[in-house]
Design a protein around this motif. Structure first.
Motif, PDB file in Angstrom:
ATOM      1  N   THR A  71       0.848  -1.197   0.000  1.00  7.18           N
ATOM      2  CA  THR A  71       0.000   0.000   0.000  1.00  7.18           C
ATOM      3  C   THR A  71       0.879   1.240   0.000  1.00  7.18           C
ATOM      4  OG1 THR A  71      -0.145  -0.195   2.417  1.00  7.18           O
ATOM      5  CG2 THR A  71      -1.972  -1.085   1.126  1.00  7.18           C
ATOM      6  N   VAL A  72       0.487   2.248  -0.785  1.00  6.00           N
ATOM      7  CA  VAL A  72       1.240   3.497  -0.857  1.00  6.00           C
ATOM      8  C   VAL A  72       0.973   4.318   0.405  1.00  6.00           C
ATOM      9  CG1 VAL A  72       1.124   3.516  -3.366  1.00  6.00           C
ATOM     10  CG2 VAL A  72      -0.628   4.720  -2.044  1.00  6.00           C
ATOM     11  N   PHE A  73       1.826   5.315   0.634  1.00  3.79           N
ATOM     12  CA  PHE A  73       1.584   6.212   1.761  1.00  3.79           C
ATOM     13  C   PHE A  73       0.254   6.937   1.542  1.00  3.79           C
ATOM     14  CE2 PHE A  73       5.889   5.929   3.529  1.00  3.79           C
ATOM     15  CZ  PHE A  73       5.561   6.019   4.883  1.00  3.79           C
ATOM     16  N   SER A  74      -0.610   6.865   2.549  1.00  8.05           N
ATOM     17  CA  SER A  74      -1.963   7.406   2.417  1.00  8.05           C
ATOM     18  C   SER A  74      -2.425   7.994   3.740  1.00  8.05           C
ATOM     19  CB  SER A  74      -2.948   6.289   2.023  1.00  8.05           C
ATOM     20  OG  SER A  74      -2.542   5.619   0.856  1.00  8.05           O
ATOM     21  N   LEU A  75      -3.477   8.783   3.655  1.00  9.66           N
ATOM     22  CA  LEU A  75      -4.221   9.228   4.830  1.00  9.66           C
ATOM     23  C   LEU A  75      -5.572   8.509   4.819  1.00  9.66           C
ATOM     24  CD1 LEU A  75      -3.460  13.048   4.738  1.00  9.66           C
ATOM     25  CD2 LEU A  75      -2.843  11.494   6.598  1.00  9.66           C
ATOM     26  N   THR A  76      -5.895   7.865   5.925  1.00 11.78           N
ATOM     27  CA  THR A  76      -7.173   7.157   6.023  1.00 11.78           C
ATOM     28  C   THR A  76      -8.035   7.832   7.085  1.00 11.78           C
ATOM     29  OG1 THR A  76      -6.087   5.079   5.449  1.00 11.78           O
ATOM     30  CG2 THR A  76      -8.288   4.936   6.431  1.00 11.78           C
ATOM     31  N   PRO A  77      -9.196   8.375   6.716  1.00 14.99           N
ATOM     32  CA  PRO A  77     -10.063   9.029   7.711  1.00 14.99           C
ATOM     33  C   PRO A  77     -10.653   8.012   8.672  1.00 14.99           C
ATOM     34  CG  PRO A  77     -11.184   8.864   5.596  1.00 14.99           C
ATOM     35  CD  PRO A  77      -9.777   8.397   5.365  1.00 14.99           C
ATOM     36  N   LYS A  78     -10.715   8.374   9.942  1.00 18.60           N
ATOM     37  CA  LYS A  78     -11.304   7.484  10.948  1.00 18.60           C
ATOM     38  C   LYS A  78     -12.780   7.847  11.101  1.00 18.60           C
ATOM     39  CE  LYS A  78      -6.961   6.889  13.441  1.00 18.60           C
ATOM     40  NZ  LYS A  78      -6.259   7.081  14.732  1.00 18.60           N
ATOM     41  N   LEU A  79     -13.604   7.111  10.395  1.00 26.43           N
ATOM     42  CA  LEU A  79     -15.027   7.462  10.338  1.00 26.43           C
ATOM     43  C   LEU A  79     -15.765   7.174  11.635  1.00 26.43           C
ATOM     44  CD1 LEU A  79     -16.130   6.417   6.756  1.00 26.43           C
ATOM     45  CD2 LEU A  79     -14.932   8.439   7.541  1.00 26.43           C
ATOM     46  N   ASP A  80     -15.166   6.392  12.522  1.00 27.48           N
ATOM     47  CA  ASP A  80     -15.820   6.140  13.803  1.00 27.48           C
ATOM     48  C   ASP A  80     -15.605   7.296  14.787  1.00 27.48           C
ATOM     49  OD1 ASP A  80     -13.180   5.186  13.466  1.00 27.48           O
ATOM     50  OD2 ASP A  80     -13.277   4.146  15.378  1.00 27.48           O
ATOM     51  N   ARG A  81     -14.840   8.304  14.401  1.00 21.30           N
ATOM     52  CA  ARG A  81     -14.701   9.518  15.206  1.00 21.30           C
ATOM     53  C   ARG A  81     -15.717  10.550  14.710  1.00 21.30           C
ATOM     54  NH1 ARG A  81     -10.254  10.372  18.215  1.00 21.30           N
ATOM     55  NH2 ARG A  81     -10.192  12.605  17.778  1.00 21.30           N
ATOM     56  N   ASP A  82     -16.274  11.291  15.618  1.00 23.39           N
ATOM     57  CA  ASP A  82     -17.326  12.245  15.281  1.00 23.39           C
ATOM     58  C   ASP A  82     -16.697  13.537  14.742  1.00 23.39           C
ATOM     59  OD1 ASP A  82     -19.689  13.572  14.988  1.00 23.39           O
ATOM     60  OD2 ASP A  82     -19.961  13.997  17.129  1.00 23.39           O
ATOM     61  N   SER A 122      -5.910  11.033  16.778  1.00 20.83           N
ATOM     62  CA  SER A 122      -5.696  11.433  15.390  1.00 20.83           C
ATOM     63  C   SER A 122      -6.959  11.183  14.562  1.00 20.83           C
ATOM     64  CB  SER A 122      -4.520  10.637  14.799  1.00 20.83           C
ATOM     65  OG  SER A 122      -4.175  11.124  13.526  1.00 20.83           O
ATOM     66  N   ASP A 123      -7.357  12.165  13.763  1.00 27.54           N
ATOM     67  CA  ASP A 123      -8.557  12.018  12.934  1.00 27.54           C
ATOM     68  C   ASP A 123      -8.284  11.225  11.662  1.00 27.54           C
ATOM     69  OD1 ASP A 123     -10.070  13.559  14.720  1.00 27.54           O
ATOM     70  OD2 ASP A 123      -9.375  15.410  13.777  1.00 27.54           O
ATOM     71  N   LEU A 124      -7.030  11.151  11.277  1.00 26.11           N
ATOM     72  CA  LEU A 124      -6.644  10.377  10.088  1.00 26.11           C
ATOM     73  C   LEU A 124      -5.401   9.567  10.425  1.00 26.11           C
ATOM     74  CD1 LEU A 124      -7.180  13.636   8.783  1.00 26.11           C
ATOM     75  CD2 LEU A 124      -7.663  12.056   6.898  1.00 26.11           C
ATOM     76  N   GLN A 125      -5.288   8.404   9.813  1.00 32.42           N
ATOM     77  CA  GLN A 125      -4.112   7.549   9.995  1.00 32.42           C
ATOM     78  C   GLN A 125      -3.187   7.749   8.807  1.00 32.42           C
ATOM     79  OE1 GLN A 125      -3.389   5.371  12.564  1.00 32.42           O
ATOM     80  NE2 GLN A 125      -1.420   4.958  11.610  1.00 32.42           N
ATOM     81  N   TYR A 126      -1.917   8.063   9.082  1.00 33.56           N
ATOM     82  CA  TYR A 126      -0.923   8.256   8.019  1.00 33.56           C
ATOM     83  C   TYR A 126      -0.017   7.027   8.004  1.00 33.56           C
ATOM     84  CZ  TYR A 126       3.012  10.394   5.494  1.00 33.56           C
ATOM     85  OH  TYR A 126       4.006  10.682   4.589  1.00 33.56           O
ATOM     86  N   PHE A 184      -7.071   8.449   1.187  1.00 30.36           N
ATOM     87  CA  PHE A 184      -6.480   9.460   0.320  1.00 30.36           C
ATOM     88  C   PHE A 184      -5.037   9.049   0.012  1.00 30.36           C
ATOM     89  CE2 PHE A 184      -9.198  11.894   3.452  1.00 30.36           C
ATOM     90  CZ  PHE A 184     -10.327  11.889   2.645  1.00 30.36           C
ATOM     91  N   PRO A 185      -4.791   8.351  -1.106  1.00 27.21           N
ATOM     92  CA  PRO A 185      -3.426   7.948  -1.449  1.00 27.21           C
ATOM     93  C   PRO A 185      -2.578   9.164  -1.812  1.00 27.21           C
ATOM     94  CG  PRO A 185      -4.936   7.448  -3.254  1.00 27.21           C
ATOM     95  CD  PRO A 185      -5.779   7.930  -2.111  1.00 27.21           C
ATOM     96  N   LEU A 186      -1.290   9.145  -1.408  1.00 30.17           N
ATOM     97  CA  LEU A 186      -0.430  10.313  -1.606  1.00 30.17           C
ATOM     98  C   LEU A 186       0.769  10.015  -2.509  1.00 30.17           C
ATOM     99  CD1 LEU A 186      -0.383  11.618   2.090  1.00 30.17           C
ATOM    100  CD2 LEU A 186      -1.880  12.323   0.216  1.00 30.17           C
ATOM    101  N   TYR A 187       1.669   9.125  -2.072  1.00 35.54           N
ATOM    102  CA  TYR A 187       2.883   8.878  -2.857  1.00 35.54           C
ATOM    103  C   TYR A 187       3.384   7.461  -2.596  1.00 35.54           C
ATOM    104  CZ  TYR A 187       5.407   9.684   1.508  1.00 35.54           C
ATOM    105  OH  TYR A 187       5.856   9.616   2.809  1.00 35.54           O
TER     106      TYR A 187
END
Length: 444
Positions: free
Chosen positions: A196-207, A333-337, A409-412
């Motif tokens: 998997t490429v470096f990405s940001l994954t939103p944590k949808l279980d957080r409000d 963290s709201d997103l996982q990098y 959100f894939p980045l690089y």
């Protein structure tokens, strides 16, 4: 392997031994797999590969592994260092002893000493003769020993290589790598990491507003992946063109799904009622459109993303900490990098196992979080599909869905690069871009 990819039978060599001379037999394999499963979350990366496995000894050189369902990734997993075998007695050691190198392994080198966060010293096994056809050297390693030293400062690492104190250096800047590549007496060994490429994954279980489809789709459209990659790797940059790196088996180029369109991103947020505030950051009903990322990796890529999202009125707050603090503060963290290097496309399913159950249990508005059950079903289906073309199509479809719905959100793409003295020959990177030394030799 059974037709449904759930059962595997391995026939072992009868002449392989660990470094203490005990046999690498079916009993040792079962002891290793059972011990990993007992460690559970303490060895999450390994236990995930064996989830649900039942290992049986058929005879001394035959071992059978059964899973509750299809698990095509297991074949590749057995070739990784993650499932590397240690002696049967070593599987009884505490996790602390194993982490401190107090185990007996196998292969062309053995651990002589290990000092946490300082150095590891390996020495060759003189009578090793189990190389495979992928190696030119079929006997013992040419190097007598290898010393890995942790040097925190990048400038000190590159200076040590220039001074001849070390033979190779990793984790250098792109400018330093370019300099070594252009300097007589040095070369650069590099390979694009699969997985998997470096990405940001939103944590949808957080409000947070990341639970909104329009917000996630706007962020997807606002990321300039070419710029992020160029800042990270210079002219050698490889922007993300899917959720998987191009060196991953069954990769599909999905760059058409990852286009940059800042105007469309802004329009999505306008339509959702997010209006620019006094400082340019959007607000709605008194809530700012802001998110937090806590991470330990290099900051340059996320600084670039932060600036790009600011253009559409999103405040990405980035906090760089140590690895241990990043783990301890993960729930803030709201997103996982992250990324994971692995030569198997099922890495994508294993990534989303961390998220999908919690997202589904969060009982999100289906209009804002569509397709979750379908995505989970497609990820599960591909790991049992033995036809490569059919599996690739499944993987492409599910990645497209994940991208369109803004679930990642894939980045690089990560590139492993090592600056090496020309005195060093045949230093190689394997299928997962990890160093191998069996063929390596040093010119005197």
């Amino acid at each position: 392997m059974s037709e449904d990819s759930s059962e595997f039978v391995f026939h072992l060599r009868d002449d392989a031994v660990f470094h203490d001379g005990t046999p690498i037999d079916a009993t040792a394999v079962k002891a290793n797999f059972d011990a990993i499963l007992e460690l559970g979350a303490d060895a999450a990366g390994a236990s995930q590969l064996l989830d649900g496995a039942e290992t049986s000894v058929v005879d001394d050189t035959t071992v059978e592994v059964k899973f509750p369902g299809p698990n095509l990734q297991f074949l590749e997993a057995t070739s990784t260092s993650t499932l590397g075998l240690i002696s049967t007695e070593s599987t009884k050691l505490s996790i602390e002893d194993r982490q401190n190198g107090e185990f007996v392994g196998s292969g062309p080198f053995q651990v002589e000493s290990y000092t946490a966060e300082q150095e590891v010293v390996l020495t060759k096994v003189p009578d090793y003769n189990l190389s495979t056809e992928v190696n030119s050297n079929q006997g013992a390693a040419y190097l007598d020993s290898i010393r890995f030293t942790q040097i925190d400062e990048i400038s000190v690492r590159s200076g040590s290589l220039t001074a001849g104190d070390i033979h190779a250096a990793s984790f250098l800047t792109s400018a330093e790598l370019d300099n070594f590549a252009a300097t007589p007496g040095y070369h650069v060994v590099e390979r694009t990491n699969p997985g998997t490429v470096f990405s940001l994954t939103p944590k949808l279980d957080r409000d947070t507003p990341l639970q909104e489809l329009a917000v996630r789709q706007a962020i997807q459209l606002a990321i300039d992946r070419e710029e992020v990659s160029r800042i990270t790797y210079g002219d050698d940059a490889i922007p993300a063109t899917s959720l998987l790196a191009e060196t991953t088996p069954l990769y599909t180029d999905l760059s058409d799904e990852l286009g940059l369109d800042v105007d469309a991103a802004g329009a999505l947020l306008d339509e959702a009622g997010w209006e620019p505030g006094a400082d340019g950051i959007r607000e709605r009903d008194g809530e700012r459109l802001e998110f937090t990322v806590i991470f330990w990796q290099a900051s340059d890529p996320l600084v670039a993303v932060q600036e790009q999202l600011k253009k559409i009125g999103v405040d990405l707050q980035i906090t760089q900490v140590s690895v241990s603090e990043s783990t301890a503060r993960a729930d803030q963290s709201d997103l996982q990098y992250s990324n994971v290097s692995r030569n198997e496309p099922d890495r994508l399913r294993q990534d989303f196992i961390q998220y999908l159950p919690a997202w589904i249990e969060a009982d999100l508005d289906e209009a804002e979080a569509p397709d979750l059950a379908e995505i989970q079903a497609e990820l599960d289906e591909q790991v049992g599909e033995q036809d490569p073309e059919a599996r690739q199509e499944l993987l492409a479809n599910v990645q497209t869905q994940i991208i369109d719905d803004g679930y990642r959100f894939p980045l690089y793409t990560l590139i492993s690069s090592i600056a090496v003295s020309d005195k060093v020959h045949d230093l190689k990177l394997d299928g997962t871009s990890r160093l191998t030394f069996i063929d390596t030799w040093i010119e005197q």
